[in-house]
Design a protein around this motif. Structure first.
Motif, mmCIF file in Angstrom:
data_model
loop_
_atom_site.group_PDB
_atom_site.id
_atom_site.type_symbol
_atom_site.label_atom_id
_atom_site.label_comp_id
_atom_site.label_asym_id
_atom_site.label_seq_id
_atom_site.Cartn_x
_atom_site.Cartn_y
_atom_site.Cartn_z
ATOM 1 N N ALA A 4 0.859 -1.184 0.000
ATOM 2 C CA ALA A 4 0.000 0.000 0.000
ATOM 3 C C ALA A 4 0.891 1.228 0.000
ATOM 4 C CB ALA A 4 -0.925 0.011 1.214
ATOM 5 N N LEU A 5 0.558 2.221 -0.831
ATOM 6 C CA LEU A 5 1.408 3.397 -0.995
ATOM 7 C C LEU A 5 0.678 4.648 -0.518
ATOM 8 C CD1 LEU A 5 4.019 4.658 -2.106
ATOM 9 C CD2 LEU A 5 2.922 4.735 -4.363
ATOM 10 N N VAL A 29 -5.863 -16.569 -10.205
ATOM 11 C CA VAL A 29 -5.455 -16.755 -8.816
ATOM 12 C C VAL A 29 -4.766 -15.462 -8.370
ATOM 13 C CG1 VAL A 29 -4.126 -18.165 -7.205
ATOM 14 C CG2 VAL A 29 -5.154 -19.222 -9.242
ATOM 15 N N ALA A 30 -5.553 -14.521 -7.909
ATOM 16 C CA ALA A 30 -5.021 -13.211 -7.536
ATOM 17 C C ALA A 30 -4.365 -13.270 -6.163
ATOM 18 C CB ALA A 30 -6.126 -12.169 -7.548
ATOM 19 N N ASN A 31 -3.206 -12.633 -6.050
ATOM 20 C CA ASN A 31 -2.550 -12.547 -4.746
ATOM 21 C C ASN A 31 -2.318 -11.109 -4.320
ATOM 22 O OD1 ASN A 31 -0.460 -11.814 -6.419
ATOM 23 N ND2 ASN A 31 0.716 -13.701 -6.116
ATOM 24 N N GLY A 32 -2.762 -10.175 -5.115
ATOM 25 C CA GLY A 32 -2.671 -8.770 -4.765
ATOM 26 C C GLY A 32 -3.683 -7.988 -5.568
ATOM 27 N N ILE A 33 -4.276 -6.961 -4.946
ATOM 28 C CA ILE A 33 -5.230 -6.096 -5.651
ATOM 29 C C ILE A 33 -5.017 -4.675 -5.175
ATOM 30 C CG2 ILE A 33 -7.118 -6.323 -3.973
ATOM 31 C CD1 ILE A 33 -8.989 -6.642 -6.470
ATOM 32 N N THR A 34 -5.167 -3.703 -6.069
ATOM 33 C CA THR A 34 -4.892 -2.323 -5.716
ATOM 34 C C THR A 34 -5.631 -1.398 -6.667
ATOM 35 O OG1 THR A 34 -3.095 -0.768 -5.191
ATOM 36 C CG2 THR A 34 -2.876 -2.049 -7.223
ATOM 37 N N THR A 35 -5.669 -0.116 -6.335
ATOM 38 C CA THR A 35 -6.191 0.905 -7.243
ATOM 39 C C THR A 35 -5.127 1.977 -7.422
ATOM 40 O OG1 THR A 35 -7.247 2.060 -5.386
ATOM 41 C CG2 THR A 35 -8.611 0.537 -6.662
ATOM 42 N N ASP A 36 -5.149 2.632 -8.595
ATOM 43 C CA ASP A 36 -4.216 3.737 -8.812
ATOM 44 C C ASP A 36 -4.834 5.023 -8.282
ATOM 45 O OD1 ASP A 36 -6.068 4.572 -10.702
ATOM 46 O OD2 ASP A 36 -4.836 4.051 -12.432
ATOM 47 N N ILE A 37 -4.217 6.136 -8.560
ATOM 48 C CA ILE A 37 -4.667 7.412 -8.011
ATOM 49 C C ILE A 37 -6.041 7.808 -8.549
ATOM 50 C CG2 ILE A 37 -3.614 8.885 -9.778
ATOM 51 C CD1 ILE A 37 -2.707 10.707 -7.370
ATOM 52 N N ASN A 38 -6.428 7.202 -9.704
ATOM 53 C CA ASN A 38 -7.739 7.471 -10.294
ATOM 54 C C ASN A 38 -8.759 6.387 -9.971
ATOM 55 O OD1 ASN A 38 -6.917 9.907 -11.702
ATOM 56 N ND2 ASN A 38 -5.758 8.556 -13.055
ATOM 57 N N LYS A 39 -8.434 5.511 -9.024
ATOM 58 C CA LYS A 39 -9.323 4.438 -8.554
ATOM 59 C C LYS A 39 -9.565 3.363 -9.613
ATOM 60 C CE LYS A 39 -9.777 6.834 -4.788
ATOM 61 N NZ LYS A 39 -8.960 6.499 -3.607
ATOM 62 N N ALA A 70 1.396 -7.299 -18.267
ATOM 63 C CA ALA A 70 2.763 -7.798 -18.422
ATOM 64 C C ALA A 70 2.897 -9.159 -17.784
ATOM 65 C CB ALA A 70 3.766 -6.832 -17.781
ATOM 66 N N ASP A 71 3.789 -9.964 -18.341
ATOM 67 C CA ASP A 71 4.246 -11.194 -17.706
ATOM 68 C C ASP A 71 5.547 -10.892 -16.979
ATOM 69 O OD1 ASP A 71 2.219 -12.983 -18.632
ATOM 70 O OD2 ASP A 71 3.160 -12.962 -20.600
ATOM 71 N N ILE A 72 5.702 -11.449 -15.798
ATOM 72 C CA ILE A 72 6.888 -11.215 -14.984
ATOM 73 C C ILE A 72 7.559 -12.559 -14.724
ATOM 74 C CG2 ILE A 72 7.780 -10.268 -12.826
ATOM 75 C CD1 ILE A 72 6.466 -8.151 -14.485
ATOM 76 N N ASP A 73 8.865 -12.611 -14.929
ATOM 77 C CA ASP A 73 9.598 -13.862 -14.714
ATOM 78 C C ASP A 73 9.652 -14.260 -13.246
ATOM 79 O OD1 ASP A 73 10.076 -14.146 -17.418
ATOM 80 O OD2 ASP A 73 12.006 -13.125 -17.345
ATOM 81 N N ASP A 74 9.653 -13.265 -12.355
ATOM 82 C CA ASP A 74 9.721 -13.557 -10.927
ATOM 83 C C ASP A 74 8.371 -14.077 -10.418
ATOM 84 O OD1 ASP A 74 12.357 -12.452 -10.769
ATOM 85 O OD2 ASP A 74 11.454 -10.461 -10.797
ATOM 86 N N SER A 75 8.359 -14.589 -9.206
ATOM 87 C CA SER A 75 7.113 -14.952 -8.540
ATOM 88 C C SER A 75 6.546 -13.703 -7.875
ATOM 89 C CB SER A 75 7.359 -16.041 -7.491
ATOM 90 O OG SER A 75 7.801 -17.226 -8.109
ATOM 91 N N ILE A 76 5.393 -13.239 -8.330
ATOM 92 C CA ILE A 76 4.822 -11.989 -7.850
ATOM 93 C C ILE A 76 4.003 -12.232 -6.587
ATOM 94 C CG2 ILE A 76 3.377 -10.015 -8.465
ATOM 95 C CD1 ILE A 76 3.871 -10.743 -11.398
ATOM 96 N N TYR A 77 4.073 -11.279 -5.655
ATOM 97 C CA TYR A 77 3.306 -11.370 -4.419
ATOM 98 C C TYR A 77 2.347 -10.198 -4.236
ATOM 99 C CZ TYR A 77 6.084 -15.304 -2.747
ATOM 100 O OH TYR A 77 6.670 -16.537 -2.608
ATOM 101 N N GLY A 78 2.375 -9.204 -5.104
ATOM 102 C CA GLY A 78 1.485 -8.061 -4.985
ATOM 103 C C GLY A 78 2.030 -6.872 -5.728
ATOM 104 N N LEU A 79 1.218 -5.804 -5.837
ATOM 105 C CA LEU A 79 1.650 -4.622 -6.576
ATOM 106 C C LEU A 79 0.922 -3.378 -6.091
ATOM 107 C CD1 LEU A 79 0.014 -4.177 -10.078
ATOM 108 C CD2 LEU A 79 -0.950 -5.680 -8.336
ATOM 109 N N VAL A 80 1.502 -2.213 -6.426
ATOM 110 C CA VAL A 80 0.849 -0.916 -6.307
ATOM 111 C C VAL A 80 1.221 -0.106 -7.545
ATOM 112 C CG1 VAL A 80 0.745 -0.804 -3.785
ATOM 113 C CG2 VAL A 80 2.780 0.024 -4.969
ATOM 114 N N VAL A 81 0.504 0.999 -7.744
ATOM 115 C CA VAL A 81 0.777 1.904 -8.858
ATOM 116 C C VAL A 81 1.063 3.273 -8.268
ATOM 117 C CG1 VAL A 81 -0.061 2.822 -11.051
ATOM 118 C CG2 VAL A 81 -0.864 0.584 -10.253
ATOM 119 N N ASP A 82 2.219 3.862 -8.601
ATOM 120 C CA ASP A 82 2.561 5.149 -8.003
ATOM 121 C C ASP A 82 1.947 6.299 -8.798
ATOM 122 O OD1 ASP A 82 4.213 5.714 -10.182
ATOM 123 O OD2 ASP A 82 6.070 5.310 -9.113
ATOM 124 N N THR A 83 2.226 7.534 -8.381
ATOM 125 C CA THR A 83 1.597 8.701 -8.996
ATOM 126 C C THR A 83 2.060 8.926 -10.431
ATOM 127 O OG1 THR A 83 3.309 10.094 -7.974
ATOM 128 C CG2 THR A 83 1.213 9.893 -6.817
#
Length: 282
Positions: A48-49, A205-215, A239-252
């Motif tokens: 969370a940012l 199989v979602a492991n993270g959910i977030t909204t950007d500054i515009n929801k 995007a596809d990511i080679d690493d194992s992803i655990y979650g994300l956020v979107v910055d300004t």
């Protein structure tokens, strides 16, 4: 005949150059470079940012701490300061009330607030509730474990969200129009605000959910980043990511920050444009 041969060679060279230049992560036809913000942390999760302070909050696995199992932490993206948040039991979830500048933390025994002065957590409420996820939009929402229900937290009291009282929910979000996004063991679901329509968007199989500054709503799976297009509604792979992803956020700046098995990484856009063979190049 010679002209055709020369043209074929030129196209082959150009195609090879594109492939070489576009290795790595491509989002919206733009190559992104990976910038490691923090490493040496085990399974960072629930990012969370806080846009006002540039503090990135997350949880991580702490197997050496047998009592809690998880800890809450932060990184100041301006100074790279890292800290573990004390005063919370089993810190696992994070959310930011941007309007009132409040950071909420979820533990295995309730909801806490982050104190920017002491950098510690103070107990807020929902005592003895094991918090799985926190989400803030106009009010605080949370999911609990192991029941997998969605609650609002208002005036110091948790209240079961009536719209989802019969729906198991691990991850929850509201988009810019207050439509509901739910992730559970059956995939991703989208409920129109007045509940007149519901959509099963896929067996993700979602492991993270977030909204950007515009929801706008984004989510991650163990190997990809996605965006939910409200107009469909539909899921768009970013995007596809080679690493194992655990979650994300979107910055300004609309840059993606994601967590892998032991690091937190920012994807910074470059000036390199990348296209597949069937796309028109402008």
């Amino acid at each position: 005949m010679m002209q055709v041969l020369i043209l074929s060679v030129v196209l082959a060279v150009a195609r090879a150059r594109v492939i070489e230049d576009c290795s790595g992560v491509v989002v919206h036809n733009t190559k992104h470079e990976a910038q490691v913000l923090k490493t040496g942390i085990d399974s960072p999760y629930q990012l969370a940012l806080d846009y006002d302070t540039n503090y990135l909050f997350f949880s991580y696995s702490s197997p050496e701490d047998m009592d809690d199992g998880f800890k809450s932490a932060y990184i100041n993206l301006k100074t790279n300061e890292f800290g573990v948040i004390h005063g919370i039991s089993g810190g696992f979830a994070n959310a930011v009330d941007r309007k009132n500048h409040i950071v909420y933390l979820g533990g295995n025994d309730g909801i806490y607030k982050f104190d920017f002065g002491t950098k510690n957590a103070t107990f807020e409420g929902a005592r003895d509730v094991s918090i799985w996820q926190l989400f803030f939009k106009d009010k605080l929402y949370f999911t609990n474990y192991p029941d997998e229900h969605v609650f609002t937290y208002e005036q110091g009291e948790p209240k079961l969200l009536p719209a989802l009282k019969n729906t198991k929910t691990m991850l929850f979000a509201l988009d810019s129009n207050d439509n509901i996004v739910v992730s559970n063991s059956s995939g991703i679901f989208y409920y129109v605000k007045d509940l007149s329509k519901s959509y099963h968007l896929g067996d993700y199989v979602a492991n993270g959910i977030t909204t950007d500054i515009n929801k706008k709503v984004y989510f991650s799976t163990p190997d990809s980043l996605f965006f939910i297009d409200e107009s469909g509604p539909s899921v768009v792979k970013l995007a596809d990511i080679d690493d194992s992803i655990y979650g994300l956020v979107v910055d300004t700046d609309n840059s993606f920050i994601y967590a892998d098995g032991n690091s937190i990484i920012r994807l910074k856009p470059t000036k390199t444009r990348c296209y597949s063979d069937n796309e028109i190049k402008d």
